[in-house]
Enzyme design. Structure first.
Site, short mmCIF file in Angstrom:
data_model
loop_
_atom_site.label_atom_id
_atom_site.label_comp_id
_atom_site.label_asym_id
_atom_site.label_seq_id
_atom_site.Cartn_x
_atom_site.Cartn_y
_atom_site.Cartn_z
N GLY A 46 3.55 -0.05 -1.78
CA GLY A 46 4.04 -1.05 -0.76
C GLY A 46 5.86 -0.82 -0.87
O GLY A 46 6.60 -1.88 -0.44
N GLY A 58 6.02 7.18 0.83
CA GLY A 58 5.74 8.26 1.71
C GLY A 58 6.72 8.22 2.86
O GLY A 58 7.45 9.47 3.34
N SER A 59 7.31 7.03 3.40
CA SER A 59 8.28 7.12 4.78
C SER A 59 9.40 7.48 4.17
O SER A 59 10.18 8.24 4.78
CB SER A 59 8.25 5.70 5.24
OG SER A 59 6.80 5.16 5.58
N SER A 60 9.69 7.08 3.03
CA SER A 60 11.09 7.49 2.37
C SER A 60 11.17 8.89 2.27
O SER A 60 12.29 9.59 2.51
CB SER A 60 11.49 6.60 1.11
OG SER A 60 12.74 6.62 0.86
N ASP A 111 7.31 3.03 9.01
CA ASP A 111 8.36 2.59 8.30
C ASP A 111 9.56 3.68 8.13
O ASP A 111 10.41 3.80 7.58
CB ASP A 111 8.07 2.51 6.65
CG ASP A 111 7.36 1.10 6.41
OD1 ASP A 111 7.61 0.18 7.34
OD2 ASP A 111 6.68 0.88 5.42
N LYS A 145 11.74 1.36 -0.62
CA LYS A 145 12.04 0.44 0.30
C LYS A 145 11.34 -1.02 -0.04
O LYS A 145 10.42 -0.91 -0.47
CB LYS A 145 11.45 0.86 1.84
CG LYS A 145 11.45 -0.02 2.78
CD LYS A 145 9.96 -0.06 3.43
CE LYS A 145 9.25 -0.54 2.61
NZ LYS A 145 7.80 -0.93 3.34
O1 C5P Z 1 2.60 3.70 9.27
P1 C5P Z 1 1.69 3.61 8.16
O2 C5P Z 1 1.15 4.80 7.97
O3 C5P Z 1 2.44 3.15 6.84
O4 C5P Z 1 0.58 2.49 8.27
C1 C5P Z 1 -0.69 2.74 7.73
C2 C5P Z 1 -1.60 1.76 8.32
O5 C5P Z 1 -1.29 0.33 8.22
C3 C5P Z 1 -2.01 2.12 9.73
O6 C5P Z 1 -2.95 3.04 10.06
C4 C5P Z 1 -2.41 0.83 10.37
O7 C5P Z 1 -3.91 0.42 9.86
C5 C5P Z 1 -1.70 -0.25 9.50
N1 C5P Z 1 -0.31 -0.65 10.02
C6 C5P Z 1 -0.40 -1.49 11.13
N2 C5P Z 1 0.76 -2.07 11.64
C7 C5P Z 1 2.20 -1.63 11.19
C8 C5P Z 1 2.02 -0.68 10.38
C9 C5P Z 1 1.01 -0.18 9.72
O8 C5P Z 1 -1.30 -2.07 11.43
N3 C5P Z 1 3.14 -2.01 11.88
#
Ligand code: C5P
Length: 277
Positions: A97, A101-103, A130, A12
């Site tokens: 980045g 993991g999300s994909s 994501d 992504k």
């Molecule tokens: O959702 P994901 O696991 O990718 O997010 C990792 C970290 O990134 C979250 O724990 C948070 O600290 C930060 N984050 C955020 N706002 C978002 C997505 C992620 O602050 N929209």
């Protein structure tokens, strides 16, 4: 014969990533144009008793094979009472980045709903911001904390992805952000005639996480310089919270030439030509 389903988890890419606010729980509000590469992790699943996860491939090292892995969490989100053996072939760098993991989680949801004949979970964003856009898997504008996904029409975008082999922690990058209150993208995104027009418009937008990520990982600057110097690069930017960066090109052959040019100068980097859609 044992029934097997397969999945594909493309990289992504955040072509833009505007951070436009922060919720009381600390999560950030985003306005991001997202597209997907034609390269990614590969998955396979078959019915088993209990949940099993095997991780293989060039980027398997350091990937957990238990409930810390989003694949595992996605399986439990679909149905925590059912069993499967899942094989994940990690082709993408992680903590990079590009939503690995999300994909992987989105691909797991698609595979297991088929394998187990289940409905998709109601709120996939609870395992990762994501995941909803990765379930969509086509160019989209992502807002809120990632749960608002609206389709966008983009021309195919020839690109080169470059990762210098440093992993960057997303929470650390958000913490290093000077302010979460930055401007959104225009309400209406333009229609682009071709990759060149899209690249010009994208270049005028931002990734607000680029500056804080560069302070944590100075290699990002070297990558952006290498992309910008590559022959016929239209624009270069970091994706997500880094450290992977992308460059856009007018056509696929030029992107492939640029990828070779960068790889020759930086043999230790992960450099891949792709087309974003
Ligand atoms: O959702 P994901 O696991 O990718 O997010 C990792 C970290 O990134 C979250 O724990 C948070 O600290 C930060 N984050 C955020 N706002 C978002 C997505 C992620 O602050 N929209």
């Amino acid at each position: 014969m044992q029934r097997t389903v397969r999945g594909f988890a493309p990289a992504k890419i955040n072509l833009t990533l505007h951070v436009v606010g922060r919720r009381p729980d600390g999560y950030h509000l985003l306005d991001s144009l997202v597209a997907f590469a034609d390269i990614g992790d590969r998955l396979m699943a078959s019915i088993a008793s209990g949940l099993w996860l095997d991780v293989e491939g060039p980027f398997a090292e350091g990937v957990p094979t238990d409930a810390r892995n989003l694949v595992w969490q996605a399986a439990e989100l679909v149905d925590r009472t059912k069993g499967a053996r899942i094989r994940l072939e990690k082709m993408l760098p992680h903590a990079a980045g590009i939503g690995g993991g999300s994909s992987d989680a989105a691909a797991t949801i698609k595979m297991l709903t088929r394998l187990w004949n289940e409905r998709p979970p109601r709120d996939p964003s609870i395992i990762g911001a994501d995941v909803p856009v990765c379930l969509h898997r086509k160019a989209a504008r992502m807002r809120g904390v990632g749960e608002e996904v609206s389709p966008v029409t983009l021309p195919p975008l020839p690109a080169v992805l470059v990762n210098p082999g440093v992993s960057v922690s997303t929470p650390d990058v958000f913490r290093a952000l000077a302010t979460p209150f930055n401007s959104q993208m225009p309400a209406q995104l333009p229609q682009f005639l071709n990759a060149h027009a899209a690249a010009d418009w994208i270049a005028a937008q931002r990734n607000d996480l680029e500056a804080p990520a560069r302070t944590l990982a100075p290699e990002i600057e070297t990558v952006l310089d290498a992309l910008a110097l590559a022959p016929s690069c239209l624009m270069a930017r970091m994706s997500g919270s880094g450290a992977t960066c992308f460059g856009l090109f007018a056509d696929r052959a030029t992107a492939e030439g640029a990828a070779q040019w960068i790889a020759e100068r930086h043999p230790g980097w992960w450099v891949e030509p792709t087309t974003l859609t």
